[in-house]
Design a protein around this motif. Sequence first.
Motif, PDB file in Angstrom:
ATOM      1  N   HIS A  45     -29.479 -14.768  16.275  1.00  0.00           N
ATOM      2  CA  HIS A  45     -28.709 -14.826  17.520  1.00  0.00           C
ATOM      3  C   HIS A  45     -28.768 -16.253  18.038  1.00  0.00           C
ATOM      4  CE1 HIS A  45     -29.303 -10.501  17.368  1.00  0.00           C
ATOM      5  NE2 HIS A  45     -28.437 -10.346  18.356  1.00  0.00           N
ATOM      6  N   GLN A  46     -27.649 -16.741  18.576  1.00  0.00           N
ATOM      7  CA  GLN A  46     -27.669 -18.067  19.181  1.00  0.00           C
ATOM      8  C   GLN A  46     -26.563 -18.185  20.211  1.00  0.00           C
ATOM      9  OE1 GLN A  46     -27.021 -20.456  15.584  1.00  0.00           O
ATOM     10  NE2 GLN A  46     -24.943 -20.851  16.333  1.00  0.00           N
ATOM     11  N   SER A  47     -26.783 -19.083  21.151  1.00  0.00           N
ATOM     12  CA  SER A  47     -25.753 -19.333  22.149  1.00  0.00           C
ATOM     13  C   SER A  47     -25.908 -20.746  22.691  1.00  0.00           C
ATOM     14  CB  SER A  47     -25.852 -18.311  23.291  1.00  0.00           C
ATOM     15  OG  SER A  47     -24.737 -18.436  24.155  1.00  0.00           O
ATOM     16  N   VAL A  48     -24.796 -21.296  23.171  1.00  0.00           N
ATOM     17  CA  VAL A  48     -24.801 -22.621  23.796  1.00  0.00           C
ATOM     18  C   VAL A  48     -24.449 -22.437  25.263  1.00  0.00           C
ATOM     19  CG1 VAL A  48     -23.667 -24.878  23.862  1.00  0.00           C
ATOM     20  CG2 VAL A  48     -24.178 -23.804  21.667  1.00  0.00           C
ATOM     21  N   GLY A  49     -25.268 -23.009  26.129  1.00  0.00           N
ATOM     22  CA  GLY A  49     -25.033 -22.911  27.575  1.00  0.00           C
ATOM     23  C   GLY A  49     -24.740 -24.276  28.155  1.00  0.00           C
ATOM     24  N   MET A  50     -23.745 -24.325  29.054  1.00  0.00           N
ATOM     25  CA  MET A  50     -23.367 -25.583  29.693  1.00  0.00           C
ATOM     26  C   MET A  50     -23.484 -25.443  31.202  1.00  0.00           C
ATOM     27  SD  MET A  50     -22.085 -27.357  27.098  1.00  0.00           S
ATOM     28  CE  MET A  50     -20.864 -28.537  27.639  1.00  0.00           C
ATOM     29  N   ASN A  51     -23.998 -26.487  31.823  1.00  0.00           N
ATOM     30  CA  ASN A  51     -23.991 -26.586  33.282  1.00  0.00           C
ATOM     31  C   ASN A  51     -23.245 -27.867  33.636  1.00  0.00           C
ATOM     32  OD1 ASN A  51     -24.518 -26.653  36.011  1.00  0.00           O
ATOM     33  ND2 ASN A  51     -26.643 -27.278  35.779  1.00  0.00           N
ATOM     34  N   PRO A  52     -21.904 -27.785  33.765  1.00  0.00           N
ATOM     35  CA  PRO A  52     -21.095 -29.005  33.946  1.00  0.00           C
ATOM     36  C   PRO A  52     -21.454 -29.779  35.215  1.00  0.00           C
ATOM     37  CG  PRO A  52     -19.683 -27.057  33.639  1.00  0.00           C
ATOM     38  CD  PRO A  52     -21.088 -26.562  33.778  1.00  0.00           C
ATOM     39  N   LEU A  53     -21.961 -29.086  36.212  1.00  0.00           N
ATOM     40  CA  LEU A  53     -22.302 -29.721  37.485  1.00  0.00           C
ATOM     41  C   LEU A  53     -23.330 -30.837  37.304  1.00  0.00           C
ATOM     42  CD1 LEU A  53     -20.927 -28.567  39.965  1.00  0.00           C
ATOM     43  CD2 LEU A  53     -23.071 -27.464  40.589  1.00  0.00           C
ATOM     44  N   CYS A  54     -24.279 -30.603  36.384  1.00  0.00           N
ATOM     45  CA  CYS A  54     -25.360 -31.568  36.163  1.00  0.00           C
ATOM     46  C   CYS A  54     -25.208 -32.271  34.824  1.00  0.00           C
ATOM     47  CB  CYS A  54     -26.693 -30.835  36.244  1.00  0.00           C
ATOM     48  SG  CYS A  54     -28.127 -31.851  35.911  1.00  0.00           S
ATOM     49  N   THR A  69     -31.813 -22.022  35.855  1.00  0.00           N
ATOM     50  CA  THR A  69     -31.441 -20.702  35.323  1.00  0.00           C
ATOM     51  C   THR A  69     -30.601 -20.805  34.041  1.00  0.00           C
ATOM     52  OG1 THR A  69     -29.540 -20.612  36.814  1.00  0.00           O
ATOM     53  CG2 THR A  69     -31.525 -19.466  37.537  1.00  0.00           C
ATOM     54  N   LEU A  70     -30.125 -22.011  33.708  1.00  0.00           N
ATOM     55  CA  LEU A  70     -29.234 -22.154  32.537  1.00  0.00           C
ATOM     56  C   LEU A  70     -29.832 -21.543  31.271  1.00  0.00           C
ATOM     57  CD1 LEU A  70     -26.643 -23.320  31.269  1.00  0.00           C
ATOM     58  CD2 LEU A  70     -27.911 -25.452  30.874  1.00  0.00           C
ATOM     59  N   CYS A  71     -31.089 -21.848  30.989  1.00  0.00           N
ATOM     60  CA  CYS A  71     -31.698 -21.367  29.733  1.00  0.00           C
ATOM     61  C   CYS A  71     -31.779 -19.840  29.714  1.00  0.00           C
ATOM     62  CB  CYS A  71     -33.070 -21.983  29.519  1.00  0.00           C
ATOM     63  SG  CYS A  71     -34.262 -21.646  30.813  1.00  0.00           S
ATOM     64  N   TRP A  72     -32.041 -19.249  30.879  1.00  0.00           N
ATOM     65  CA  TRP A  72     -32.136 -17.777  30.936  1.00  0.00           C
ATOM     66  C   TRP A  72     -30.772 -17.141  30.697  1.00  0.00           C
ATOM     67  CZ3 TRP A  72     -36.605 -15.025  31.108  1.00  0.00           C
ATOM     68  CH2 TRP A  72     -37.772 -15.725  31.432  1.00  0.00           C
ATOM     69  N   HIS A  73     -29.734 -17.695  31.330  1.00  0.00           N
ATOM     70  CA  HIS A  73     -28.378 -17.170  31.092  1.00  0.00           C
ATOM     71  C   HIS A  73     -27.994 -17.341  29.620  1.00  0.00           C
ATOM     72  CE1 HIS A  73     -27.221 -16.095  35.144  1.00  0.00           C
ATOM     73  NE2 HIS A  73     -27.674 -17.240  35.592  1.00  0.00           N
ATOM     74  N   GLY A  89     -24.892 -11.409  22.075  1.00  0.00           N
ATOM     75  CA  GLY A  89     -23.909 -11.791  21.069  1.00  0.00           C
ATOM     76  C   GLY A  89     -22.778 -12.660  21.588  1.00  0.00           C
ATOM     77  N   LYS A  90     -22.992 -13.303  22.754  1.00  0.00           N
ATOM     78  CA  LYS A  90     -21.980 -14.242  23.278  1.00  0.00           C
ATOM     79  C   LYS A  90     -22.371 -15.654  22.874  1.00  0.00           C
ATOM     80  CE  LYS A  90     -19.954 -14.525  27.299  1.00  0.00           C
ATOM     81  NZ  LYS A  90     -19.815 -14.624  28.765  1.00  0.00           N
ATOM     82  N   GLU A  91     -21.437 -16.394  22.278  1.00  0.00           N
ATOM     83  CA  GLU A  91     -21.838 -17.689  21.700  1.00  0.00           C
ATOM     84  C   GLU A  91     -21.774 -18.867  22.656  1.00  0.00           C
ATOM     85  OE1 GLU A  91     -20.203 -18.345  17.824  1.00  0.00           O
ATOM     86  OE2 GLU A  91     -21.556 -16.808  17.045  1.00  0.00           O
ATOM     87  N   ASN A  92     -21.082 -18.695  23.792  1.00  0.00           N
ATOM     88  CA  ASN A  92     -20.990 -19.779  24.767  1.00  0.00           C
ATOM     89  C   ASN A  92     -21.046 -19.229  26.174  1.00  0.00           C
ATOM     90  OD1 ASN A  92     -20.140 -22.315  23.206  1.00  0.00           O
ATOM     91  ND2 ASN A  92     -18.768 -20.731  22.447  1.00  0.00           N
ATOM     92  N   ILE A  93     -21.726 -19.949  27.058  1.00  0.00           N
ATOM     93  CA  ILE A  93     -21.625 -19.617  28.471  1.00  0.00           C
ATOM     94  C   ILE A  93     -21.539 -20.914  29.270  1.00  0.00           C
ATOM     95  CG2 ILE A  93     -22.889 -17.426  28.371  1.00  0.00           C
ATOM     96  CD1 ILE A  93     -24.948 -19.556  30.100  1.00  0.00           C
ATOM     97  N   SER A  94     -20.995 -20.791  30.472  1.00  0.00           N
ATOM     98  CA  SER A  94     -20.964 -21.930  31.376  1.00  0.00           C
ATOM     99  C   SER A  94     -21.319 -21.431  32.761  1.00  0.00           C
ATOM    100  CB  SER A  94     -19.580 -22.564  31.381  1.00  0.00           C
ATOM    101  OG  SER A  94     -19.531 -23.580  32.370  1.00  0.00           O
ATOM    102  N   THR A  95     -22.040 -22.253  33.518  1.00  0.00           N
ATOM    103  CA  THR A  95     -22.421 -21.853  34.866  1.00  0.00           C
ATOM    104  C   THR A  95     -21.240 -21.957  35.838  1.00  0.00           C
ATOM    105  OG1 THR A  95     -23.180 -24.089  35.329  1.00  0.00           O
ATOM    106  CG2 THR A  95     -24.836 -22.517  34.574  1.00  0.00           C
ATOM    107  N   GLU A  96     -20.163 -22.647  35.397  1.00  0.00           N
ATOM    108  CA  GLU A  96     -19.004 -22.787  36.303  1.00  0.00           C
ATOM    109  C   GLU A  96     -17.885 -21.852  35.897  1.00  0.00           C
ATOM    110  OE1 GLU A  96     -19.101 -24.675  39.115  1.00  0.00           O
ATOM    111  OE2 GLU A  96     -21.174 -24.825  38.466  1.00  0.00           O
TER     112      GLU A  96
END
Length: 149
Positions: free
Chosen positions: A31-40, A130-134, A142-149
Motif C-alpha cells: 500500500h502506498q500514497s502521496v500526500g500534499m499540503n500545498p499551503l506549506c 496531520t498530513l502524514c496521518w491523512h 487504497g487511495k494513491e493521492n491526497i491533498s489537504t486543499e
Amino acid sequence: MDLEFRELYQQLILDHNKNPKNFGKLQVCNHQSVGMNPLCGDHLKIEVNISPNQYIEDIKFSGDGCAISRASASIMTSIVKGKSIPEVKIYFEQFHSLLTTDAIPEDDLDERIAIFSGVREFPARVKCATLCWHTLLAAVNGKENISTE
Ligand code: ZN
C-alpha cells in the motif's frame, strides 16, 4: 502551554526533523500514497506493508516538508509499526481531535501524540502535522493521492 512543555515539544520536533525514524523506501510494500499540503509545500510519500491479518508490518516515509510535517511522520511511523489497522484508526481519531478541538483529555493519550497539542497554538501548522496521518489512511484505503486543499 507551560514553558517546560513548550521546550519539550520544540525539542522533540527538532530531534525528529534532524534524525527522522523510518525515513526512506520499503523493499516490499503493498500500500502506498502521496500526500500534499500545498499551503506549506509539504509532500510525503507513505509506503506500508500490511499483513493478511491487517497489521502494519513495516512502514516508511519519504519526501520533503517542513520540520513539523517530518517530525510528525517520524513519530507516526514509530507509533503505528506493528499495530493493527483498527488501532491505527483510533490513533488517527485521537490525533485529529487533539489538534482540532480541545475536547480530548491529554492524559489519556500516548505522550508522543499528546505532545502535538502544542500545534493547536499555530493553526496554520495543523495541516503540516496531520498530513502524514491523512496520507497513511489514504494508503490503507487504497487511495494513491491526497491533498489537504
Ligand atoms: Zn508544513
